[in-house]
Design a protein around this motif. Structure first.
Motif, PDB file in Angstrom:
ATOM      1  N   LEU A 236       0.796  -1.198   0.093  1.00  0.00           N
ATOM      2  CA  LEU A 236      -0.138  -0.078  -0.080  1.00  0.00           C
ATOM      3  C   LEU A 236       0.988   1.374   0.094  1.00  0.00           C
ATOM      4  O   LEU A 236       1.509   1.313   0.976  1.00  0.00           O
ATOM      5  CB  LEU A 236      -0.790   0.161   1.023  1.00  0.00           C
ATOM      6  CG  LEU A 236      -1.921   1.306   1.575  1.00  0.00           C
ATOM      7  CD1 LEU A 236      -3.030   1.057   0.440  1.00  0.00           C
ATOM      8  CD2 LEU A 236      -2.347   1.186   2.683  1.00  0.00           C
ATOM      9  N   LEU A 237       0.668   2.139  -0.808  1.00  0.00           N
ATOM     10  CA  LEU A 237       1.688   3.195  -1.104  1.00  0.00           C
ATOM     11  C   LEU A 237       0.675   4.466  -0.753  1.00  0.00           C
ATOM     12  O   LEU A 237      -0.077   4.706  -1.853  1.00  0.00           O
ATOM     13  CB  LEU A 237       2.400   3.280  -2.397  1.00  0.00           C
ATOM     14  CG  LEU A 237       3.182   2.308  -2.715  1.00  0.00           C
ATOM     15  CD1 LEU A 237       3.806   2.115  -3.898  1.00  0.00           C
ATOM     16  CD2 LEU A 237       4.482   2.241  -1.694  1.00  0.00           C
ATOM     17  N   LEU A 238       1.001   5.340   0.191  1.00  0.00           N
ATOM     18  CA  LEU A 238       0.420   6.360   0.376  1.00  0.00           C
ATOM     19  C   LEU A 238       1.157   7.570  -0.249  1.00  0.00           C
ATOM     20  O   LEU A 238       2.189   7.781   0.258  1.00  0.00           O
ATOM     21  CB  LEU A 238       0.384   6.750   2.191  1.00  0.00           C
ATOM     22  CG  LEU A 238      -0.394   5.829   2.851  1.00  0.00           C
ATOM     23  CD1 LEU A 238       0.046   5.756   4.514  1.00  0.00           C
ATOM     24  CD2 LEU A 238      -1.977   5.837   2.657  1.00  0.00           C
ATOM     25  N   VAL A 239       0.519   8.191  -1.357  1.00  0.00           N
ATOM     26  CA  VAL A 239       1.455   9.188  -2.061  1.00  0.00           C
ATOM     27  C   VAL A 239       0.742  10.483  -2.061  1.00  0.00           C
ATOM     28  O   VAL A 239       1.365  11.171  -2.951  1.00  0.00           O
ATOM     29  CB  VAL A 239       2.002   8.532  -3.501  1.00  0.00           C
ATOM     30  CG1 VAL A 239       2.645   7.538  -3.401  1.00  0.00           C
ATOM     31  CG2 VAL A 239       0.733   8.047  -4.263  1.00  0.00           C
ATOM     32  N   GLY A 240      -0.031  10.767  -1.119  1.00  0.00           N
ATOM     33  CA  GLY A 240      -0.850  12.031  -1.120  1.00  0.00           C
ATOM     34  C   GLY A 240      -0.253  12.916  -0.113  1.00  0.00           C
ATOM     35  O   GLY A 240       0.700  12.600   0.789  1.00  0.00           O
ATOM     36  N   PRO A 241      -0.786  14.146   0.032  1.00  0.00           N
ATOM     37  CA  PRO A 241      -2.058  14.569  -0.513  1.00  0.00           C
ATOM     38  C   PRO A 241      -1.782  15.172  -2.167  1.00  0.00           C
ATOM     39  O   PRO A 241      -0.697  15.788  -2.240  1.00  0.00           O
ATOM     40  CB  PRO A 241      -2.775  15.872   0.165  1.00  0.00           C
ATOM     41  CG  PRO A 241      -1.537  16.034   1.062  1.00  0.00           C
ATOM     42  CD  PRO A 241      -0.719  14.906   1.331  1.00  0.00           C
ATOM     43  N   PHE A 242      -2.302  14.670  -3.010  1.00  0.00           N
ATOM     44  CA  PHE A 242      -1.869  15.064  -4.459  1.00  0.00           C
ATOM     45  C   PHE A 242      -1.642  16.599  -4.586  1.00  0.00           C
ATOM     46  O   PHE A 242      -0.901  17.210  -5.353  1.00  0.00           O
ATOM     47  CB  PHE A 242      -2.915  14.565  -5.588  1.00  0.00           C
ATOM     48  CG  PHE A 242      -2.825  12.951  -5.881  1.00  0.00           C
ATOM     49  CD1 PHE A 242      -1.814  12.064  -4.878  1.00  0.00           C
ATOM     50  CD2 PHE A 242      -3.764  12.396  -6.540  1.00  0.00           C
ATOM     51  CE1 PHE A 242      -1.814  10.973  -5.253  1.00  0.00           C
ATOM     52  CE2 PHE A 242      -3.484  11.166  -6.806  1.00  0.00           C
ATOM     53  CZ  PHE A 242      -2.628  10.303  -6.214  1.00  0.00           C
ATOM     54  N   PRO A 243      -2.548  17.399  -4.055  1.00  0.00           N
ATOM     55  CA  PRO A 243      -2.198  18.820  -4.139  1.00  0.00           C
ATOM     56  C   PRO A 243      -1.122  19.277  -3.870  1.00  0.00           C
ATOM     57  O   PRO A 243      -0.427  20.349  -4.404  1.00  0.00           O
ATOM     58  CB  PRO A 243      -3.561  19.401  -3.349  1.00  0.00           C
ATOM     59  CG  PRO A 243      -4.571  18.550  -3.303  1.00  0.00           C
ATOM     60  CD  PRO A 243      -3.807  17.015  -3.121  1.00  0.00           C
ATOM     61  N   TRP A 346     -16.736  28.682 -12.514  1.00  0.00           N
ATOM     62  CA  TRP A 346     -15.576  27.964 -12.261  1.00  0.00           C
ATOM     63  C   TRP A 346     -14.601  28.501 -11.412  1.00  0.00           C
ATOM     64  O   TRP A 346     -14.352  29.785 -11.895  1.00  0.00           O
ATOM     65  CB  TRP A 346     -15.040  27.242 -13.545  1.00  0.00           C
ATOM     66  CG  TRP A 346     -13.969  26.116 -13.156  1.00  0.00           C
ATOM     67  CD1 TRP A 346     -12.714  26.312 -13.374  1.00  0.00           C
ATOM     68  CD2 TRP A 346     -14.383  24.795 -12.777  1.00  0.00           C
ATOM     69  NE1 TRP A 346     -12.120  25.051 -13.000  1.00  0.00           N
ATOM     70  CE2 TRP A 346     -12.902  24.272 -12.678  1.00  0.00           C
ATOM     71  CE3 TRP A 346     -15.423  24.116 -12.472  1.00  0.00           C
ATOM     72  CZ2 TRP A 346     -13.023  22.681 -12.343  1.00  0.00           C
ATOM     73  CZ3 TRP A 346     -15.357  22.915 -12.019  1.00  0.00           C
ATOM     74  CH2 TRP A 346     -14.053  22.315 -12.062  1.00  0.00           C
ATOM     75  N   ALA A 347     -13.948  28.087 -10.382  1.00  0.00           N
ATOM     76  CA  ALA A 347     -12.930  28.724  -9.603  1.00  0.00           C
ATOM     77  C   ALA A 347     -11.910  28.057  -9.332  1.00  0.00           C
ATOM     78  O   ALA A 347     -11.731  26.929  -9.724  1.00  0.00           O
ATOM     79  CB  ALA A 347     -13.534  28.877  -8.341  1.00  0.00           C
ATOM     80  N   PRO A 348     -10.610  28.833  -9.453  1.00  0.00           N
ATOM     81  CA  PRO A 348      -9.354  28.070  -9.107  1.00  0.00           C
ATOM     82  C   PRO A 348      -9.170  27.880  -7.749  1.00  0.00           C
ATOM     83  O   PRO A 348      -8.447  28.374  -6.777  1.00  0.00           O
ATOM     84  CB  PRO A 348      -8.212  29.311  -9.273  1.00  0.00           C
ATOM     85  CG  PRO A 348      -8.943  30.684  -9.295  1.00  0.00           C
ATOM     86  CD  PRO A 348     -10.575  30.361  -9.498  1.00  0.00           C
ATOM     87  N   GLN A 349     -10.070  26.696  -7.535  1.00  0.00           N
ATOM     88  CA  GLN A 349     -10.405  26.001  -6.081  1.00  0.00           C
ATOM     89  C   GLN A 349      -9.115  26.079  -5.181  1.00  0.00           C
ATOM     90  O   GLN A 349      -9.011  26.245  -4.184  1.00  0.00           O
ATOM     91  CB  GLN A 349     -11.316  24.827  -6.154  1.00  0.00           C
ATOM     92  CG  GLN A 349     -11.387  24.527  -4.794  1.00  0.00           C
ATOM     93  CD  GLN A 349     -12.557  23.109  -4.594  1.00  0.00           C
ATOM     94  OE1 GLN A 349     -13.604  23.353  -5.188  1.00  0.00           O
ATOM     95  NE2 GLN A 349     -12.201  22.209  -4.304  1.00  0.00           N
ATOM     96  N   SER A 350      -8.238  25.394  -5.904  1.00  0.00           N
ATOM     97  CA  SER A 350      -6.914  24.603  -4.936  1.00  0.00           C
ATOM     98  C   SER A 350      -6.211  25.981  -4.523  1.00  0.00           C
ATOM     99  O   SER A 350      -5.776  26.113  -3.371  1.00  0.00           O
ATOM    100  CB  SER A 350      -6.062  23.832  -5.538  1.00  0.00           C
ATOM    101  OG  SER A 350      -5.361  24.281  -6.783  1.00  0.00           O
ATOM    102  N   HIS A 351      -6.355  26.984  -5.327  1.00  0.00           N
ATOM    103  CA  HIS A 351      -5.427  28.219  -4.921  1.00  0.00           C
ATOM    104  C   HIS A 351      -6.339  29.135  -3.809  1.00  0.00           C
ATOM    105  O   HIS A 351      -5.988  29.620  -3.026  1.00  0.00           O
ATOM    106  CB  HIS A 351      -5.098  28.796  -6.138  1.00  0.00           C
ATOM    107  CG  HIS A 351      -4.432  28.427  -6.976  1.00  0.00           C
ATOM    108  ND1 HIS A 351      -2.985  28.572  -6.955  1.00  0.00           N
ATOM    109  CD2 HIS A 351      -4.595  27.183  -7.984  1.00  0.00           C
ATOM    110  CE1 HIS A 351      -2.706  27.749  -7.988  1.00  0.00           C
ATOM    111  NE2 HIS A 351      -3.474  26.799  -8.564  1.00  0.00           N
ATOM    112  N   ILE A 352      -7.702  29.066  -4.091  1.00  0.00           N
ATOM    113  CA  ILE A 352      -8.695  29.694  -3.274  1.00  0.00           C
ATOM    114  C   ILE A 352      -8.409  29.239  -1.841  1.00  0.00           C
ATOM    115  O   ILE A 352      -8.338  29.957  -0.909  1.00  0.00           O
ATOM    116  CB  ILE A 352     -10.011  29.836  -3.798  1.00  0.00           C
ATOM    117  CG1 ILE A 352     -10.202  30.486  -5.203  1.00  0.00           C
ATOM    118  CG2 ILE A 352     -11.010  29.943  -2.603  1.00  0.00           C
ATOM    119  CD1 ILE A 352     -11.585  30.666  -5.472  1.00  0.00           C
ATOM    120  N   LEU A 353      -8.446  28.001  -1.737  1.00  0.00           N
ATOM    121  CA  LEU A 353      -8.347  27.308  -0.509  1.00  0.00           C
ATOM    122  C   LEU A 353      -6.993  27.809   0.338  1.00  0.00           C
ATOM    123  O   LEU A 353      -6.730  27.455   1.472  1.00  0.00           O
ATOM    124  CB  LEU A 353      -8.678  25.685  -0.600  1.00  0.00           C
ATOM    125  CG  LEU A 353     -10.146  25.564  -0.774  1.00  0.00           C
ATOM    126  CD1 LEU A 353     -10.192  24.035  -0.956  1.00  0.00           C
ATOM    127  CD2 LEU A 353     -10.968  25.571   0.108  1.00  0.00           C
TER     128      LEU A 353
END
Ligand code: UDP
Length: 466
Positions: A236-243, A346-353
């Protein structure tokens, strides 16, 4: 183990609905970048390829189209309809496209299948091809464990007479959840026979055959559940969080909250709606960001209730709105709130957060959204609809304390006002914010050079490209 990496051909099989193919592509992009001699064929429907590649060109990743199974001029009457039509074509559409790809690559045989974890049929395909199989689960560990436990869950449910208000405490790590939180594919009589549910059930049986399973999560996320999962897989490979783990690394000084002037090194579509600029003018942790993912919209009465609540609360907001806000939101809402908020298609969500001004995320609890919120250090108000979203909500609320569900499971004016005030303007909200910041910190640790996710990523790259 191979004499020359230039003889390796990796097939990537994406699931073309929801937010699945995009995160898979960003994972593959990172692998491909570190192995420029290896050829990658990325398979998805024309529509999905268009969306996830847009103008992107990755030298050794070739986009390749599989048939979507839709009749000419098809107009869906429900979100599940195109999925079920597509699944009827599968896996033959992938098999055909892979044969063509091998031919186009001058007979370069496929040496590894990297697939969406849904695609159980890769177990046999990989065996026939004498290739490795590495499924990627784009959601969280808890929902994966629930799917892997499908048989026992169904058995228990029928044994207790179908009562869904019972806890799942017989599965390590899931005692915070009830049967009613489970994806309908697992526990709803009416859905069990549908093609999608059948696929998920097959998946639960086949996944343990994989060479390794990669997941968009990190070591601080539900350790008990991860331990349980580790016992079920070869690796099992935990490779996140992708963001953060699949993005180019910004120099450390950028690891502060971003602003329009100080954007991330992560290439975004330009902030055409001006959300980030607008956020720059707002106070710290004061803004509610509202979004229900790439295709979900709450029913009309809930949209109205949410709009009324946000207006009455007076909190500034950004709302990523699918549909026509002029006709679907209360009369003159846009006009009345134009100094308080922005409604955008549509929003640049990952940047907004990641912006310092955002104080709460009103979300449907899709896993990508949750990971982005954790990376941004933003607590959540949850209104789940289907799939893993109910289980995600329960875990955010109970296991982590970084999210709160809306009363009675749907938006009402009063209930929504209450949770907005709780998260944005009370001590309870501050506690939630502290907890999510702790998790954000663990994510950053996992992503450091000697962090757990970084090490797992190296293992993953080796498995796929050697
Ligand atoms: N998203 C975005 N802008 C929007 C709405 C959504 O960039 O206005 C992105 C969001 O950042 C996330 C994805 O769409 O990466 C939604 O994924 P999630 O798993 O949360 O939900 P799904 O789309 O699968 O329902």
């Amino acid at each position: 183990s191979s004499s020359s990496s230039s003889s390796l051909h990796v097939a990537v099989l994406a699931f073309p609905f929801g937010t699945h193919a995009g995160p898979l592509l960003s994972l593959v992009e990172k692998i491909a970048d570190s192995a420029p001699n290896v050829t990658f064929s990325f398979f998805s429907t024309a529509r999905s390829i268009d969306k996830v590649f847009s103008n992107k060109r990755i030298p050794n990743v070739r986009p390749r189209i599989v048939h979507d199974g839709l009749p000419k001029g098809f107009r869906p009457s429900s979100p599940m309809e195109p999925i079920n039509l597509f699944l009827k074509e599968t896996p033959e559409n992938y098999r055909r496209a892979m044969e063509e790809a091998v031919e186009e690559e001058n007979g370069k045989k496929i040496t590894c299948l990297v697939s969406d974890a849904f695609y159980w049929f890769c177990a046999d395909m990989a065996e026939e091809m004498q290739a490795k199989w590495i499924p990627v689960w784009t959601s969280g560990p808890h929902s994966l464990l629930a799917h892997l436990s499908t048989d026992i869950l169904r058995w228990r449910l029928s044994w207790n007479g179908g009562k869904k208000d019972r806890t799942l405490n017989f599965i390590p790590g899931l005692s915070d959840a009830n049967f009613s939180d489970l994806p309908r594919e697992i526990a709803s009589e009416e859905e069990m026979e549908a093609p999608f549910a059948a696929m998920m059930h097959k998946m639960s049986q086949m996944l343990p055959r994989a060479t390794a399973l990669a997941i968009n999560s990190f070591d601080a996320v539900f350790p008990t559940i991860v331990k349980e999962l580790e016992s079920k897989f070869k690796l099992l490979l935990l490779v996140g969080p992708f963001p953060i783990t699949t993005k180019p690394k910004p120099p450390l000084r950028v690891r502060v909250k971003i602003t329009a002037e100080n954007p991330d090194s992560d290439p975004i579509s330009p902030d055409s709606t001006g959300c980030l600029k607008w956020l720059d003018q707002q106070e710290d942790a004061s803004v509610a960001y509202i979004s229900f993912g790439s295709f979900m919209t709450p029913p009309p009465h809930e949209l109205a209730a949410l709009a009324d609540a946000i207006e009455e609360s007076g909190f500034p907001f950004i709302w990523s709105f699918r549909g026509d806000p002029e006709t679907e939101l209360p009369f003159a809402f846009l006009k009345r709130t134009k100094n308080k908020g922005k409604v955008v298609p549509w929003a640049p969500q990952s940047h907004i957060l990641k912006h310092r001004a955002v104080g709460v995320f009103v979300t449907h609890c899709g896993w990508n959204s949750i990971m982005e919120s954790v990376v941004g250090g933003v607590p959540m108000i949850c209104r789940p609809f289907f799939g893993d979203q109910m289980l995600n909500t329960r875990m955010l609320e109970k296991a982590w304390g970084i999210g709160v569900g809306v009363e009675s499971g749907e938006f009402t004016r009063k209930g929504t006002l209450k949770v907005l005030e709780m998260v944005l303007a009370s001590e309870k909200g501050n506690v939630m914010r502290q907890k999510v910041v702790e998790l954000q910190y663990s994510a950053m640790e996992a992503d450091k050079p000697y962090g757990n996710s970084t090490q797992n990523f190296k293992t993953l790259i080796d498995l796929v490209t050697k």
